[in-house]
Design a protein around this motif. Structure first.
Motif, PDB file in Angstrom:
ATOM      1  N   LEU A  42       0.827  -1.211   0.000  1.00  0.00           N
ATOM      2  CA  LEU A  42       0.000   0.000   0.000  1.00  0.00           C
ATOM      3  C   LEU A  42       0.861   1.260   0.000  1.00  0.00           C
ATOM      4  N   VAL A  43       1.955   1.223   0.769  1.00  0.00           N
ATOM      5  CA  VAL A  43       2.857   2.386   0.837  1.00  0.00           C
ATOM      6  C   VAL A  43       3.486   2.643  -0.528  1.00  0.00           C
ATOM      7  N   LYS A  44       3.938   1.588  -1.194  1.00  0.00           N
ATOM      8  CA  LYS A  44       4.566   1.743  -2.510  1.00  0.00           C
ATOM      9  C   LYS A  44       3.571   2.280  -3.533  1.00  0.00           C
ATOM     10  N   LYS A  45       2.331   1.862  -3.405  1.00  0.00           N
ATOM     11  CA  LYS A  45       1.299   2.326  -4.331  1.00  0.00           C
ATOM     12  C   LYS A  45       0.886   3.758  -4.019  1.00  0.00           C
ATOM     13  N   GLY A  46       1.040   4.145  -2.752  1.00  0.00           N
ATOM     14  CA  GLY A  46       0.657   5.493  -2.319  1.00  0.00           C
ATOM     15  C   GLY A  46      -0.536   5.453  -1.400  1.00  0.00           C
ATOM     16  N   LEU A  47      -0.353   5.817  -0.128  1.00  0.00           N
ATOM     17  CA  LEU A  47      -1.450   5.824   0.831  1.00  0.00           C
ATOM     18  C   LEU A  47      -2.490   6.863   0.415  1.00  0.00           C
ATOM     19  N   ILE A  48      -3.741   6.468   0.468  1.00  0.00           N
ATOM     20  CA  ILE A  48      -4.801   7.348  -0.024  1.00  0.00           C
ATOM     21  C   ILE A  48      -5.115   8.454   0.983  1.00  0.00           C
ATOM     22  N   LYS A  49      -5.604   9.574   0.460  1.00  0.00           N
ATOM     23  CA  LYS A  49      -6.069  10.676   1.298  1.00  0.00           C
ATOM     24  C   LYS A  49      -7.596  10.679   1.314  1.00  0.00           C
ATOM     25  N   LYS A  50      -8.155  11.223   2.407  1.00  0.00           N
ATOM     26  CA  LYS A  50      -9.604  11.331   2.517  1.00  0.00           C
ATOM     27  C   LYS A  50      -9.944  12.661   3.185  1.00  0.00           C
ATOM     28  N   TYR A  98      -8.018  17.466   3.878  1.00  0.00           N
ATOM     29  CA  TYR A  98      -7.810  16.360   2.940  1.00  0.00           C
ATOM     30  C   TYR A  98      -6.395  15.826   3.153  1.00  0.00           C
ATOM     31  N   ASP A  99      -6.298  14.699   3.913  1.00  0.00           N
ATOM     32  CA  ASP A  99      -4.971  14.165   4.224  1.00  0.00           C
ATOM     33  C   ASP A  99      -5.044  12.668   4.476  1.00  0.00           C
ATOM     34  N   LYS A 100      -3.950  12.109   4.973  1.00  0.00           N
ATOM     35  CA  LYS A 100      -3.851  10.659   5.208  1.00  0.00           C
ATOM     36  C   LYS A 100      -4.227  10.262   6.636  1.00  0.00           C
ATOM     37  N   ASN A 101      -4.572  11.213   7.464  1.00  0.00           N
ATOM     38  CA  ASN A 101      -4.842  10.945   8.881  1.00  0.00           C
ATOM     39  C   ASN A 101      -6.321  10.595   9.073  1.00  0.00           C
ATOM     40  N   HIS A 102      -6.702   9.405   8.598  1.00  0.00           N
ATOM     41  CA  HIS A 102      -8.100   8.977   8.690  1.00  0.00           C
ATOM     42  C   HIS A 102      -8.168   7.558   9.259  1.00  0.00           C
ATOM     43  N   PHE A 117       7.879   4.533  10.112  1.00  0.00           N
ATOM     44  CA  PHE A 117       8.327   5.851   9.661  1.00  0.00           C
ATOM     45  C   PHE A 117       7.321   6.457   8.682  1.00  0.00           C
ATOM     46  N   GLU A 118       6.746   5.612   7.811  1.00  0.00           N
ATOM     47  CA  GLU A 118       5.770   6.101   6.836  1.00  0.00           C
ATOM     48  C   GLU A 118       4.486   6.577   7.506  1.00  0.00           C
ATOM     49  N   PHE A 119       4.237   6.099   8.741  1.00  0.00           N
ATOM     50  CA  PHE A 119       3.004   6.446   9.459  1.00  0.00           C
ATOM     51  C   PHE A 119       3.256   7.429  10.596  1.00  0.00           C
ATOM     52  N   GLN A 120       4.397   8.112  10.579  1.00  0.00           N
ATOM     53  CA  GLN A 120       4.767   8.963  11.710  1.00  0.00           C
ATOM     54  C   GLN A 120       3.817  10.141  11.908  1.00  0.00           C
ATOM     55  N   ASN A 121       3.096  10.557  10.878  1.00  0.00           N
ATOM     56  CA  ASN A 121       2.164  11.679  11.007  1.00  0.00           C
ATOM     57  C   ASN A 121       0.721  11.217  11.222  1.00  0.00           C
ATOM     58  N   ILE A 122       0.540   9.914  11.418  1.00  0.00           N
ATOM     59  CA  ILE A 122      -0.798   9.360  11.657  1.00  0.00           C
ATOM     60  C   ILE A 122      -1.073   9.353  13.155  1.00  0.00           C
ATOM     61  N   GLU A 123      -2.274   9.736  13.524  1.00  0.00           N
ATOM     62  CA  GLU A 123      -2.651   9.828  14.932  1.00  0.00           C
ATOM     63  C   GLU A 123      -2.784   8.428  15.547  1.00  0.00           C
ATOM     64  N   ASN A 124      -2.286   8.278  16.764  1.00  0.00           N
ATOM     65  CA  ASN A 124      -2.413   7.019  17.504  1.00  0.00           C
ATOM     66  C   ASN A 124      -3.689   7.078  18.331  1.00  0.00           C
ATOM     67  N   VAL A 125      -4.730   6.395  17.878  1.00  0.00           N
ATOM     68  CA  VAL A 125      -6.025   6.436  18.560  1.00  0.00           C
ATOM     69  C   VAL A 125      -6.355   5.063  19.128  1.00  0.00           C
ATOM     70  N   ASN A 126      -7.287   5.035  20.056  1.00  0.00           N
ATOM     71  CA  ASN A 126      -7.746   3.784  20.655  1.00  0.00           C
ATOM     72  C   ASN A 126      -8.682   3.082  19.675  1.00  0.00           C
ATOM     73  N   ILE A 127      -8.283   1.923  19.197  1.00  0.00           N
ATOM     74  CA  ILE A 127      -9.076   1.188  18.204  1.00  0.00           C
ATOM     75  C   ILE A 127      -9.881   0.097  18.902  1.00  0.00           C
ATOM     76  N   GLN A 128     -11.195   0.179  18.779  1.00  0.00           N
ATOM     77  CA  GLN A 128     -12.094  -0.825  19.340  1.00  0.00           C
ATOM     78  C   GLN A 128     -12.899  -1.481  18.229  1.00  0.00           C
ATOM     79  N   LYS A 129     -13.574  -2.562  18.579  1.00  0.00           N
ATOM     80  CA  LYS A 129     -14.293  -3.357  17.574  1.00  0.00           C
ATOM     81  C   LYS A 129     -15.298  -2.517  16.783  1.00  0.00           C
ATOM     82  N   ARG A 133     -14.592   1.404  -4.161  1.00  0.00           N
ATOM     83  CA  ARG A 133     -13.650   1.254  -5.276  1.00  0.00           C
ATOM     84  C   ARG A 133     -12.309   1.912  -4.979  1.00  0.00           C
ATOM     85  N   LYS A 134     -12.336   3.034  -4.258  1.00  0.00           N
ATOM     86  CA  LYS A 134     -11.105   3.778  -4.005  1.00  0.00           C
ATOM     87  C   LYS A 134     -10.197   3.078  -3.005  1.00  0.00           C
ATOM     88  N   ASN A 135     -10.795   2.448  -1.985  1.00  0.00           N
ATOM     89  CA  ASN A 135      -9.968   1.861  -0.921  1.00  0.00           C
ATOM     90  C   ASN A 135     -10.000   0.338  -0.903  1.00  0.00           C
TER      91      ASN A 135
END
Length: 405
Positions: A129-137, A175-179, A209-221, A231-233
């Motif tokens: 996914l990183v090589k292809k380019g992480l999508i923005k939303k 419009y960024d990758k932090n989703h 390193f590629e995800f260093q600007n992504i927020e660390n959130v609590n992920i639940q079910k 189609r996009k993701n």
């Protein structure tokens, strides 16, 4: 990571702690707490140890990995490499390893544990996914701005900017990758930091390193339920599936003393049942219909559910799978009564109790003595290994069809 320890056991085997060995009391205490939080269903606590039951898979406690393997033979020195590959193959067939890219070559590879399979596939998917380019939303963002941007939030603006009236507390679109998709993938990578072996550590660090600007959130079910694959993701589906397995089976040290705990456990009875269905479904002829976990009303609010029902143009057959070792021609009374009910309720002339094979031979069809209806049942045994290799699923399916049709 050089201090990681690895223990392999078989189902129903005992493991006792020894503070001079790899399995120590703090590992035992963490497993006891974990088991208690899950209604003691995974194993039985014995004096200074654990007796495993029908659940197979892997438990990783800090630097210790305990892999529980299935075994359907009477050899006390059974080949652990073979049974690890059997388990991996069954997980692949049953789509518990939620990727199609695992190959026969990978199945023959010697893995430290089955968790390594998930870790390796997860990192490879994210790398792709990183090589292809992480999508923005687009996402909504609330923050203080130097100029009015988007919608002014009056209550928050008064609270935040009572003194600094030159600021505006606004809600606006970014419009960024932090989703959410990247929050989940990032959390999965953070969980792996505790558990990956040295061979995967460099790849993990590169991806972090590629995800260093992504927020660390609590992920639940419930957050996984919010994901909409479109189609996009669509390319994210495999990585998200593995991330869900890793994140939801992770227990941080808060609950288990000083040890982080990651588990991946499967009920071998359910796995055997689904495995048999999937190979029959895959290799059936056009004249046979194969259905799984049929359910019908039985008594009041109770339901009856045979494992597998086969239908041809003229006949109905029921198969009930049992992952246990029995002597030929000696089924339990409860198993026979269960099959008799299936015969009657599904109007099946023949039913089959299907067990893993060690050295038994199939029984002949025995007749139930009830109103001369001629309802019959037999015991069948099938070997999923061929000496020191995994038997081809086509051969296993053909053997089963030949037993009943």
């Amino acid at each position: 990571m050089q201090n990681k320890k690895f223990i392999q056991v078989f189902e129903y085997q005992k493991l006792r702690y020894d503070d001079s060995g790899d399995f120590r009391k703090h590992h035992f205490d963490a497993m006891v707490k974990f088991n208690e939080l899950h209604q003691n269903k995974y194993f039985t606590i014995i004096h200074q140890g654990i007796r495993f039951g029908s659940y197979v898979g892997v438990i990783q406690i800090g630097g210790l990995t305990i892999e529980i393997l299935p075994k359907a033979d009477n050899n006390e020195n059974a080949d652990k490499n073979l049974w690890q590959n059997v388990l991996l193959n069954m997980l692949k067939v049953c789509k518990k390893i939620q990727v199609e890219s695992i190959s026969e070559t990978q199945l023959k590879k010697r893995y430290h544990s089955i968790l390594d399979v998930y870790f390796e596939l997860y990192l490879s998917e994210i790398e792709r996914l990183v090589k292809k380019g992480l999508i923005k939303k687009y996402r909504k963002n609330q923050s203080n701005q130097n100029a009015l941007k988007g919608k002014l939030l009056f209550a928050q603006n008064i609270q935040q900017n009572l003194v600094h009236k030159e600021h505006f507390y606004c809600e606006h679109q970014v419009y960024d990758k932090n989703h959410l998709l990247h929050h989940i993938l990032y959390k999965g990578l953070l969980v792996l930091k505790t558990f990956v072996n040295d061979s995967l550590k460099d790849k993990l660090n590169r991806l972090l390193f590629e995800f260093q600007n992504i927020e660390n959130v609590n992920i639940q079910k419930k957050l996984f339920d919010k994901i909409i694959i479109d189609r996009k993701n669509n390319d994210y589906q495999k990585a998200i599936d593995i991330a869900k397995i890793i994140i939801l089976n992770y227990s941080p040290s808060l609950n288990y003393g000083n040890e982080n705990l990651l588990t991946l456990l499967f009920d071998m009875n359910a796995l055997w049942e689904e495995y048999i269905f999937r190979i029959l479904q895959k290799h059936k002829t056009d004249e046979i219909e194969v259905s799984f976990q049929n359910s019908d009303k039985f008594w009041e609010n109770k339901r009856i559910r045979p494992d597998i029902v086969l239908k041809t143009k003229d006949d109905i057959f029921v198969i009930d799978t049992k992952w246990k070792i029995i002597e030929a021609n000696n089924p339990s009374d409860d198993d026979l009564k269960q099959m008799f009910v299936y015969n009657l309720h599904w109007k099946a002339e023949k039913t089959l109790l299907l067990y893993p094979k060690t050295n038994q031979n199939d029984s002949e069809f025995g007749t139930f003595h009830y109103d001369n209806l001629g309802k019959k049942c037999k015991l069948g045994f099938v070997d999923i290994t061929n000496q020191r290799t995994i038997k081809k699923s086509q051969n296993v399916a053909n053997e089963i069809f030949a037993k009943i049709i």
